[in-house]
Design a protein around this motif. Structure first.
Motif, PDB file in Angstrom:
ATOM      1  N   LYS A  60       0.813  -1.214   0.000  1.00  0.00           N
ATOM      2  CA  LYS A  60       0.000   0.000   0.000  1.00  0.00           C
ATOM      3  C   LYS A  60       0.845   1.262   0.000  1.00  0.00           C
ATOM      4  N   MET A  61       0.391   2.267  -0.768  1.00  0.00           N
ATOM      5  CA  MET A  61       0.961   3.610  -0.734  1.00  0.00           C
ATOM      6  C   MET A  61      -0.141   4.569  -0.320  1.00  0.00           C
ATOM      7  N   SER A  62       0.243   5.741   0.181  1.00  0.00           N
ATOM      8  CA  SER A  62      -0.711   6.620   0.845  1.00  0.00           C
ATOM      9  C   SER A  62      -1.485   7.507  -0.121  1.00  0.00           C
ATOM     10  N   GLN A  63      -2.614   8.037   0.391  1.00  0.00           N
ATOM     11  CA  GLN A  63      -3.415   8.981  -0.386  1.00  0.00           C
ATOM     12  C   GLN A  63      -2.658  10.254  -0.748  1.00  0.00           C
ATOM     13  N   PRO A  64      -1.946  10.910   0.179  1.00  0.00           N
ATOM     14  CA  PRO A  64      -1.235  12.139  -0.207  1.00  0.00           C
ATOM     15  C   PRO A  64      -0.263  11.940  -1.364  1.00  0.00           C
ATOM     16  N   LEU A  65       0.388  10.781  -1.402  1.00  0.00           N
ATOM     17  CA  LEU A  65       1.320  10.510  -2.494  1.00  0.00           C
ATOM     18  C   LEU A  65       0.583  10.442  -3.830  1.00  0.00           C
ATOM     19  N   GLY A  66      -0.595   9.813  -3.838  1.00  0.00           N
ATOM     20  CA  GLY A  66      -1.393   9.777  -5.056  1.00  0.00           C
ATOM     21  C   GLY A  66      -1.833  11.161  -5.485  1.00  0.00           C
ATOM     22  N   ALA A  67      -2.225  12.000  -4.525  1.00  0.00           N
ATOM     23  CA  ALA A  67      -2.625  13.371  -4.843  1.00  0.00           C
ATOM     24  C   ALA A  67      -1.449  14.154  -5.415  1.00  0.00           C
ATOM     25  N   ALA A  68      -0.259  13.957  -4.847  1.00  0.00           N
ATOM     26  CA  ALA A  68       0.926  14.662  -5.340  1.00  0.00           C
ATOM     27  C   ALA A  68       1.199  14.313  -6.796  1.00  0.00           C
ATOM     28  N   HIS A 126       0.035  19.289   3.527  1.00  0.00           N
ATOM     29  CA  HIS A 126      -0.322  19.976   4.768  1.00  0.00           C
ATOM     30  C   HIS A 126      -0.102  18.995   5.913  1.00  0.00           C
ATOM     31  N   GLY A 127       1.132  18.980   6.429  1.00  0.00           N
ATOM     32  CA  GLY A 127       1.492  18.023   7.460  1.00  0.00           C
ATOM     33  C   GLY A 127       2.930  18.221   7.886  1.00  0.00           C
ATOM     34  N   SER A 128       3.522  17.191   8.456  1.00  0.00           N
ATOM     35  CA  SER A 128       4.888  17.289   8.955  1.00  0.00           C
ATOM     36  C   SER A 128       5.901  17.121   7.828  1.00  0.00           C
ATOM     37  N   GLN A 129       7.159  17.459   8.146  1.00  0.00           N
ATOM     38  CA  GLN A 129       8.212  17.341   7.133  1.00  0.00           C
ATOM     39  C   GLN A 129       8.478  15.889   6.761  1.00  0.00           C
ATOM     40  N   GLY A 130       8.329  14.969   7.720  1.00  0.00           N
ATOM     41  CA  GLY A 130       8.583  13.561   7.438  1.00  0.00           C
ATOM     42  C   GLY A 130       7.623  12.987   6.424  1.00  0.00           C
ATOM     43  N   ALA A 133       8.954  14.018   3.065  1.00  0.00           N
ATOM     44  CA  ALA A 133      10.255  13.461   2.705  1.00  0.00           C
ATOM     45  C   ALA A 133      10.136  12.040   2.166  1.00  0.00           C
ATOM     46  N   PHE A 134       9.337  11.207   2.823  1.00  0.00           N
ATOM     47  CA  PHE A 134       9.210   9.820   2.380  1.00  0.00           C
ATOM     48  C   PHE A 134       8.555   9.736   1.002  1.00  0.00           C
ATOM     49  N   LEU A 184      10.290   8.344  -2.758  1.00  0.00           N
ATOM     50  CA  LEU A 184       9.713   7.284  -3.579  1.00  0.00           C
ATOM     51  C   LEU A 184       9.501   7.742  -5.017  1.00  0.00           C
ATOM     52  N   LEU A 185       8.974   8.958  -5.210  1.00  0.00           N
ATOM     53  CA  LEU A 185       8.741   9.468  -6.564  1.00  0.00           C
ATOM     54  C   LEU A 185      10.052   9.729  -7.304  1.00  0.00           C
ATOM     55  N   VAL A 186      11.044  10.229  -6.601  1.00  0.00           N
ATOM     56  CA  VAL A 186      12.346  10.484  -7.243  1.00  0.00           C
ATOM     57  C   VAL A 186      12.973   9.173  -7.713  1.00  0.00           C
ATOM     58  N   ARG A 187      12.894   8.135  -6.889  1.00  0.00           N
ATOM     59  CA  ARG A 187      13.499   6.849  -7.260  1.00  0.00           C
ATOM     60  C   ARG A 187      12.782   6.218  -8.444  1.00  0.00           C
ATOM     61  N   HIS A 188      11.471   6.417  -8.540  1.00  0.00           N
ATOM     62  CA  HIS A 188      10.720   5.801  -9.632  1.00  0.00           C
ATOM     63  C   HIS A 188      10.946   6.541 -10.956  1.00  0.00           C
ATOM     64  N   PHE A 189      10.758   7.852 -10.948  1.00  0.00           N
ATOM     65  CA  PHE A 189      10.836   8.624 -12.193  1.00  0.00           C
ATOM     66  C   PHE A 189      12.248   9.078 -12.531  1.00  0.00           C
ATOM     67  N   ARG A 190      13.161   9.069 -11.538  1.00  0.00           N
ATOM     68  CA  ARG A 190      14.536   9.558 -11.733  1.00  0.00           C
ATOM     69  C   ARG A 190      14.531  10.988 -12.247  1.00  0.00           C
ATOM     70  N   GLU A 191      13.646  11.787 -11.678  1.00  0.00           N
ATOM     71  CA  GLU A 191      13.513  13.198 -12.027  1.00  0.00           C
ATOM     72  C   GLU A 191      13.476  14.027 -10.749  1.00  0.00           C
ATOM     73  N   ALA A 192      13.745  15.318 -10.890  1.00  0.00           N
ATOM     74  CA  ALA A 192      13.566  16.235  -9.767  1.00  0.00           C
ATOM     75  C   ALA A 192      12.072  16.423  -9.533  1.00  0.00           C
ATOM     76  N   ILE A 193      11.618  16.154  -8.320  1.00  0.00           N
ATOM     77  CA  ILE A 193      10.195  16.213  -7.996  1.00  0.00           C
ATOM     78  C   ILE A 193       9.935  17.422  -7.104  1.00  0.00           C
ATOM     79  N   PRO A 194       9.159  18.397  -7.568  1.00  0.00           N
ATOM     80  CA  PRO A 194       8.815  19.536  -6.708  1.00  0.00           C
ATOM     81  C   PRO A 194       7.734  19.145  -5.707  1.00  0.00           C
ATOM     82  N   LEU A 195       8.030  19.286  -4.419  1.00  0.00           N
ATOM     83  CA  LEU A 195       7.069  18.906  -3.386  1.00  0.00           C
ATOM     84  C   LEU A 195       7.398  19.705  -2.126  1.00  0.00           C
TER      85      LEU A 195
END
Length: 468
Positions: free
Chosen positions: A20-28, A42-46, A49-50, A54-65
């Motif tokens: 399972k992956m989280s809802q905020p990640l899907g929204a991002a 809208h939450g903590s830095q952790g 970061a997680f 995950l998105l950087v490792r998958h797409f191998r791109e700079a991810i703005p977040l």
């Protein structure tokens, strides 16, 4: 096919290898398909970061977040001040066309009123009216990746799409689910434009996550559907809704604009591709182009060539629900037996799966159910279990961090279905050729020569096993 057993969830206290992956990640990910957009958690830095890793490792791109950096005090007393400060800082420094806000478990547990905070921010900051704002409720303690993606797209439709008194006869909308890779979206664009139609994809990951190199650094997404294009979706003649998790967004768009929607549960497979092409021909009034007819002929020939290697093969699949449905349906079409279909969340599409066992679980459940399987299909997190079983793993979905070009794979339409057929069929063919070379070997044992290396029963030595 054996009797179908369905379980609402795996009965255990903890998940040892989560699927399972989280809802905020899907929204991002949905927000990243908007041009010049900056997703904001809208939450903590952790929490941020997680998801970013995950998105950087998958797409191998700079991810703005970005994050509102909630701490224990703001979590208890309320996080509006953090949200307003983050929004103002982002606008002043980066001037994005849109900011997409996604809540996390921290703010959802507190019970933040996102609708009220949106209204309050607009009242207190009239100077920022030119920046589009979208707020989506995406608690990470319930639902999953597809739910968050769908919630973000629904929020974009509700906030930005405008009804139109006029209609552009060649313009169609495509609500592209998160189970479609940027390569899939590009393939769909090519198919649609072949009929003289102009598609507006929401979101459009093919333009933002396709691997372009910017001349200068940008803190926002680079490419994607523009805010102006989203607002113009009310002038389209039709909307293609792809994936069950996009159904709510499709209904919201149709209710708001009266643009008729056409739902597709999958676009992988001969029958599913035929359905799409027939609709495009009907919407455009144009005959099917010769190149697409050739693509169909090539797929039919590939199915004829490859069905010998799929017949009676036992396969375990663990993916997000809509991708799980597309893959298991394709495998059933090819004559394979899906012995286990494991989903990270419970959704309606699971009722339609053609599998001996359907379970809401994780990769440890796949490992238990796939002991006698010929193949496992899952993301890169399934590689350890596949290696322990000595079963080949075909990687699909997100994340796929141990292979290049993960975001550009194509599995939709005639060409994409053919790609998937060859990729999986070649694993079966390779296993049969290896078995002929080592007749004493067994896919669940791999002790032919007694060699062994760490992490894999055979180490990929002379036996050529492709597990892991």
């Amino acid at each position: 096919m054996s009797h179908i057993q369905r379980f609402p969830s795996a009965a255990k206290a903890a998940s040892t290898n989560p699927l399972k992956m989280s809802q905020p990640l899907g929204a991002a990910l949905a927000y990243l398909g908007i041009d010049r957009c900056l997703p904001l958690f809208h939450g903590s830095q952790g929490c941020t970061a997680f998801g970013l890793v995950l998105l950087v490792r998958h797409f191998r791109e700079a991810i703005p977040l970005q994050t509102t950096a909630m701490d224990q005090v703001s979590t208890i007393l309320g996080g509006y001040e953090n949200l307003e400060q983050a929004l103002r800082t982002i606008v002043e420094r980066n001037s994005p066309a849109m900011i997409g806000v996604a809540t996390t478990g921290v703010t959802e547990t507190k019970g933040e009123d996102m609708g009220g905070q949106f209204t309050l921010f607009r009242q207190r900051n009239p100077d920022m009216a030119d920046t589009a704002l979208v707020f989506a409720n995406t608690p990470d303690f319930t639902g999953g990746f597809e739910d968050g993606f769908g919630a973000a797209v629904t929020a974009i439709v509700d906030r930005l799409v405008e009804p139109s008194p006029t209609m552009v006869k060649t313009q169609i909308n495509v609500l592209a689910g998160c189970h479609l890779s940027p390569g899939d979206v590009e393939e769909l664009r090519d198919l649609i434009e072949s009929f003289g139609l102009s598609p507006i994809f929401l979101p459009d990951l093919s333009l933002s996550m396709c691997g372009r190199q910017p001349s200068d650094f940008t803190a926002t997404s680079l490419g994607g559907v523009t805010v102006d294009q989203i607002r113009s979706m009310g002038a389209s003649v039709a909307t293609l809704v792809i994936g069950e998790h996009m159904r709510i967004a499709g209904n919201a768009l149709e209710l708001k604009t009266d643009v008729p929607g056409h739902f597709f549960s999958r676009l992988t497979g001969l029958e599913a591709s035929d359905k799409l092409i027939r609709l495009l021909a009907e919407l455009s009034g144009q005959p099917v182009p010769a190149k697409i007819r050739r693509q169909r002929d090539s797929l039919v020939d590939a199915m004829l060539d490859g069905h010998f290697f799929f017949s009676r093969k036992r396969i375990a699949v663990a993916l997000e629900p809509d991708l799980l449905y597309a893959v298991t349906s394709f495998l059933a079409d090819m004559g394979a037996e899906v012995v286990a279909a494991v989903s990270p969340t419970q959704t309606l599409v699971l009722e339609k799966l053609k599998a001996a066992t359907v379970m809401v679980g994780d990769h440890s459940d796949v490992e238990t159910l796939a002991r006698d399987a010929d193949l496992i299909i899952s993301n890169s997190h399934g590689r350890q279990g596949a290696a322990r079983l000595g079963v080949p793993l075909h990687r699909m979905g997100l994340p796929m961090f141990d292979r290049l070009g993960a975001g550009l794979t194509v599995h939709v339409g005639y060409r994409g279905t053919r790609n998937l057929l060859f990729a999986v069929g070649n694993l079966f063919l390779s296993a049969e050729m290896d078995h002929d070379h080592h007749p004493a070997a067994h896919h669940g044992d791999h002790k032919t020569d007694g060699h062994k290396t760490e992490g894999h029963a055979c180490g990929g030595g002379s036996c050529g096993c492709s597990a892991g």
